[in-house]
Design a protein around this motif. Structure first.
Motif, PDB file in Angstrom:
ATOM      1  N   ARG A   4       0.834  -1.196   0.000  1.00 51.46           N
ATOM      2  CA  ARG A   4       0.000   0.000   0.000  1.00 51.46           C
ATOM      3  C   ARG A   4       0.870   1.249   0.000  1.00 51.46           C
ATOM      4  N   HIS A   5       0.238   2.347  -0.343  1.00 52.89           N
ATOM      5  CA  HIS A   5       0.956   3.625  -0.332  1.00 52.89           C
ATOM      6  C   HIS A   5       1.265   4.036   1.116  1.00 52.89           C
ATOM      7  N   MET A   6       2.498   4.490   1.344  1.00 54.24           N
ATOM      8  CA  MET A   6       2.923   4.919   2.675  1.00 54.24           C
ATOM      9  C   MET A   6       3.413   6.362   2.607  1.00 54.24           C
ATOM     10  N   ASP A   7       3.178   7.094   3.706  1.00 56.97           N
ATOM     11  CA  ASP A   7       3.737   8.437   3.774  1.00 56.97           C
ATOM     12  C   ASP A   7       5.211   8.352   4.157  1.00 56.97           C
ATOM     13  N   ALA A   8       5.863   9.507   4.248  1.00 52.30           N
ATOM     14  CA  ALA A   8       7.311   9.530   4.474  1.00 52.30           C
ATOM     15  C   ALA A   8       7.699   8.911   5.815  1.00 52.30           C
ATOM     16  N   VAL A   9       6.895   9.165   6.853  1.00 51.77           N
ATOM     17  CA  VAL A   9       7.217   8.640   8.191  1.00 51.77           C
ATOM     18  C   VAL A   9       7.102   7.118   8.197  1.00 51.77           C
ATOM     19  N   GLU A  10       6.003   6.583   7.659  1.00 53.05           N
ATOM     20  CA  GLU A  10       5.831   5.126   7.608  1.00 53.05           C
ATOM     21  C   GLU A  10       6.916   4.481   6.753  1.00 53.05           C
TER      22      GLU A  10
END
Length: 294
Positions: free
Chosen positions: A14-20
């Motif tokens: 899945r798409h993750m943000d920068a922190v994840e």
């Protein structure tokens, strides 16, 4: 088999943000470092014992050698399972990072479709056992009627349907053996992966298929007795084998069917409680190897 295919869809990349993204990357790096250290410890331990001439081997008469051999085999299998799961996680990580352009977004949906049809086949097998094999007088032919109905259209369709149901059992046997080795560390892992399958894994899975072929044929002959009537295979398994002096008792009392359903129920309950494959604690394995080498 159905659960793994459905879980492949549920746990799809899945798409993750920068922190994840950063947290996942750091977690993978930490696991890689731990596995590299464990691999070095296993290598040093093996080379040391080889130089000393004390390579562990299984002995029927020496309990200390048996325990040492089992401990080494267990550590090797835990390490192999951890590496396999690590490779899977790295593949998922690359699918949303470096190799995102090569990743096919339809793959999880294909897995979901396979899982859905696998569930239907498993359910059909369960119903066939309950209403056709268990009762002294079958309640309904069920799949037998389905196959004969297909034969009314074109004889090849009925044969293909039987082939699908029997081949499904063989695939389940391979998957179950691998899952058992991954969860309980009692047998070596032999995964089948495109372009990355060792010859030993090919040979092991071929041997497993050959070993399971006769039981599957016998089971299918019993389950599809109406469809297979007047055939040579029904004559062999349905009459000659089932009326042997010793083994006939097992078939007349459905011992194998009870065992099959017991394993099915236990496996289903266990996988519902723990659906996701997880490797053991790498830090615990590393500390155990260090203490053993100290």
């Amino acid at each position: 088999l159905p659960l793994d295919s459905i879980m492949a869809f549920v746990n799809r990349p899945r798409h993750m943000d920068a922190v994840e993204f950063a947290e996942v990357k750091m977690g993978l790096q930490q696991r890689v470092n731990e596995l590299v250290e464990i691999g070095e410890l296993l290598k040093v331990e093996r080379e040391t014992k080889k130089a000393e001439g004390s390579t562990p081997s299984y002995s029927l008469f020496d309990s200390s050698k048996r325990n040492e051999f089992r401990e080494e085999q267990k550590a090797h299998k835990e390490f192999k399972a951890a590496v396999y799961l690590m490779e899977k996680d790295v593949e998922d990580y690359n699918a949303v990072s470096a190799n995102y352009e090569k990743y096919n977004p339809l793959t999880p949906y294909i897995s979901l479709l396979i899982g859905f049809f696998s569930f239907l086949i498993s359910l059909a097998w369960l119903i066939q056992i309950c209403i056709y094999i268990f009762p002294d007088q079958p309640i309904h032919p069920f799949l037998n009627s389905f196959f004969m109905w297909f034969d009314g259209w074109f004889p090849l369709f009925g044969v293909l349907s039987v082939a699908i149901f029997t081949m499904y059992l063989l695939f389940c046997a391979i998957k179950g053996c691998f899952k058992f080795g991954l969860r309980f560390m009692l047998i070596d892992l032999h995964p089948m992966r495109v372009g990355r399958t060792y010859m030993s894994s090919f040979m092991f899975n071929i041997a497993l298929v050959l070993l399971c072929s006769l039981p599957v044929v016998q089971f299918a002959t019993t389950a599809f007795a109406d469809y297979a009537r007047f055939t040579n295979i029904r004559q062999i398994y349905g009459i000659q084998v089932e009326n042997l002096n010793f083994f006939g008792w097992f078939w007349t009392n459905n011992v194998f069917i009870y065992a099959f359903l017991s394993f099915f129920a236990l496996t289903t309950f266990y996988l519902i409680c723990k659906p996701k494959d997880k490797s053991g604690d790498s830090a615990e394995l590393r500390d155990r190897l260090k203490n053993r080498g100290a």
